[in-house]
Design an enzyme around this catalytic site. Structure first.
Site, short mmCIF file in Angstrom:
data_model
loop_
_atom_site.label_atom_id
_atom_site.label_comp_id
_atom_site.label_asym_id
_atom_site.label_seq_id
_atom_site.Cartn_x
_atom_site.Cartn_y
_atom_site.Cartn_z
N ASP A 103 36.43 103.55 54.49
CA ASP A 103 35.70 102.83 55.54
C ASP A 103 34.52 102.11 54.91
O ASP A 103 34.12 102.41 53.78
CB ASP A 103 35.22 103.78 56.64
CG ASP A 103 34.24 104.83 56.13
OD1 ASP A 103 34.46 105.36 55.02
OD2 ASP A 103 33.26 105.14 56.83
N GLU A 170 33.20 108.14 56.26
CA GLU A 170 32.05 108.49 55.43
C GLU A 170 30.79 107.78 55.87
O GLU A 170 29.71 108.37 55.94
CB GLU A 170 32.34 108.19 53.95
CG GLU A 170 31.38 108.87 52.98
CD GLU A 170 30.10 108.08 52.71
OE1 GLU A 170 29.16 108.65 52.17
OE2 GLU A 170 30.03 106.88 53.07
N1 BES Z 1 28.43 105.82 48.44
C1 BES Z 1 27.33 105.88 49.35
C2 BES Z 1 26.32 106.93 48.93
C3 BES Z 1 25.64 106.63 47.63
C4 BES Z 1 24.73 105.61 47.57
C5 BES Z 1 25.95 107.37 46.52
C6 BES Z 1 24.12 105.32 46.38
C7 BES Z 1 25.35 107.08 45.32
C8 BES Z 1 24.45 106.04 45.27
C9 BES Z 1 27.87 106.21 50.73
O1 BES Z 1 28.93 105.37 51.08
C10 BES Z 1 26.82 106.01 51.77
O2 BES Z 1 26.41 104.91 51.99
N2 BES Z 1 26.45 107.07 52.44
C11 BES Z 1 25.59 107.04 53.55
C12 BES Z 1 25.77 108.37 54.21
C13 BES Z 1 25.47 108.49 55.64
C14 BES Z 1 25.99 107.45 56.55
C15 BES Z 1 25.81 109.88 56.12
C16 BES Z 1 24.16 106.84 53.11
O3 BES Z 1 23.79 107.23 51.99
O4 BES Z 1 23.40 106.24 53.87
MN MN Z 2 30.18 105.17 49.42
MN MN Z 3 28.04 103.50 51.82
#
Ligand code: BES
Ligand code: MN
Ligand code: MN
Length: 510
Positions: A103, A170
């Protein structure tokens, strides 16, 4: 053992096939946060399942997680399927579980994308491949499909047993996935017997601001532009997340500010008063008890951050402005990786697009989140924040009402990187990039990381494919062609290294 030269060559030779597949993936508008797009998310999951089948992973299943919930109530919307796959059942081999998400965040041309359509991948002359999801997380997920394609087409047996877990929620908090992981980790479950977990991810390959680069592999067309920004990394921590919605309600409907201004309590005024107490302009969290949860770094810990390859220029280039809170890299990186942070994200019901509309909004919802680091837990933070907001709201003596909701929290994750899983990732990185990777923590959140570590009691690592300047979640999100191709080589190489780390080497690690 390094990946076969034939594999590395195959990846170079098939770059265009891989990019075409990424183009198809990006064309799915699989925005999990937009309920109108739920069918697209589902179709993306089904497409991914088919791709796995095509490259030899015939044992797959699409898991139905049932209906989405909101505030504890069931909505009339199905959750997208989780794509599970498995290949290899050899008990003598290491079993690696791979996680990724299909997603993406919302994207609209109107937000300032300079390409024709955010969901139409455009490959630019300098190698940037622009499109929503290119780096987060469709490119990295497809890296695995690329690796599998080689083994399938050339009839090579994989060096490890693989388990796949690709989810479609996610970006919206991974609803329902924790329970599935816990169930599948038990004896008889799909993930049972896993020895280590690899999560493909974005970001920590820092954009480097250096002019010299010895790697011809990074030279991409057309005007002899050298992609001279690259410092690979392997990641051993992510921050957690507590996300809050504060709803303030007063009048039954919106009011004319000329008629009712200064005669009634205004929800927006209350919200501004409250939100001004959350965080100071230097980023310090003002909610009592939050900063105090985190111990100060020891000199040894600080030294870890001093060693990372990063410059203030890198930060400025990624954000496009000179607005750093602190002027040195170690503190900047610690602010990103090992301290909590609080960000205010928006106000719903605030008529932001309507010109000089002179109404008093009747109901508004303010949104903010706190990134968590160990030993903080989402549960503790939620309790503390709720108490603070209620106490401060009472002090305002407003006759409006307040309601506080929060998204399912994500706890922070930290791994032991003195482990053979990390050693394999390091050797693979050296092989592909001819450099030692930085060992980093990340500021973003992946809710299920800790769940995998706890449910399977194994080591988890993040192996990044993209770069820090990719602009995940933002306009013109991109993945560089070089990162997609070398990232594919890295994933394949990691599997060969994990497979051949022998008992002696494993025992040397904690
Ligand atoms: N892949 C990202 C998280 C991430 C960002 C890992 C930078 C390593 C470096 C993930 O897709 C993401 O955006 N997660 C959200 C989580 C939330 C919606 C629960 C986030 O970090 O805001
Ligand atoms: Mn991600
Ligand atoms: Mn993300």
């Amino acid at each position: 053992m390094p990946a076969p030269a034939e594999f590395l060559q195959y990846v170079d030779d098939n770059a265009n096939v891989f990019i075409d597949r990424l183009r198809t993936a990006v064309s799915y508008r699989s925005v999990s946060g937009d309920l109108k797009r739920r069918e697209d998310v589902k179709e993306m999951g089904e497409w991914l399942n088919k791709k796995l089948n095509e490259v030899g992973v015939t044992n797959t299943k699409l898991v139905d997680l049932g209906y989405q919930t909101k505030d504890g109530k069931k909505l009339d919307v199905k959750l997208p399927p989780v794509v599970l796959g498995r290949i290899g059942e050899d008990p003598k081999k290491t079993t690696v579980l791979v996680y990724g998400h299909y997603d993406v965040q919302p994207a609209d041309k109107k937000d300032g994308w300079t390409t024709e359509d955010p969901f139409k991948l455009e490959v630019l002359a300098d190698g940037r491949m622009v499109g929503r999801g290119s780096t987060d997380d469709k490119g990295p997920v497809l890296g695995w499909i690329n690796v599998l394609q080689y083994h399938h087409e050339k009839k090579k047996v994989l060096p490890v047993n693989l388990r796949f877990c690709f989810e479609g929620m996610e970006e919206s908090g991974s609803e329902g996935l924790d329970a599935l992981i816990i169930k599948e980790s038990k004896p008889g479950g799909w993930f049972y017997g896993t020895n280590c977990v690899c999560i493909v991810c974005i970001s920590p390959v820092y954009p480097r601001h250096t002019s010299a680069n010895q790697f011809a592999a990074f030279q991409f067309q057309s005007d002899n532009y050298w992609l001279n920004k690259d410092q690979p990394a392997v990641t051993y921590g992510v921050r957690g997340l507590s996300y809050f919605y504060v709803t303030i309600t007063g009048p039954k409907k919106d009011l004319h500010s000329g008629i009712f201004g200064r005669t009634v309590h205004e929800p927006m005024t209350d919200l501004f008063a409250l939100f001004s107490k959350l965080v100071s302009t230097d980023g310090t969290i003002l909610i009592p008890g939050i900063e105090q949860m985190v111990p100060s770094p020891t000199p040894q810990e600080r030294a870890l951050y001093e060693r990372l390859h990063y410059s203030m220029k890198d930060l400025e280039e990624s954000v496009g402005a000179s607005i750093a809170i602190v002027e040195n890299t170690a503190d900047t990186l610690m602010h990103r990786m090992r301290y909590p942070s609080l960000s205010i994200h928006g106000i719903q019901g605030a008529f932001s697009d309507d010109g000089p509309k002179s109404v008093i909004p009747g109901q508004i919802i303010g949104k903010f989140s706190i990134r968590l680091v160990p030993p903080m837990t989402a549960k503790k933070v939620e309790a503390q924040v709720e108490l603070f907001l209620q106490t401060e709201f009472a002090k305002l003596k407003s006759k409006n009402t307040i309601k506080i909701d929060h998204m399912e929290g994500a706890n922070p994750w930290l791994a032991n990187y003195d482990h053979w899983n990390f050693r394999a990732a390091k050797i693979a990185t050296q092989a592909v990039y001819k450099k030692d990777p930085d060992f980093t923590r990340e500021g973003g959140s992946i809710p299920v990381t800790l769940t995998f570590q706890d449910a399977l009691n194994v080591n988890v690592l993040l192996l990044p494919m993209g770069r820090g300047d990719d602009g995940a979640h933002a306009q013109n999100e991109k993945l560089d062609r070089g990162n997609f191709i070398n990232g594919t080589k890295l994933l394949g190489s990691y599997l060969y290294e994990v497979a051949t780390i022998d008992k002696k080497q494993r025992a040397q690690c904690k």
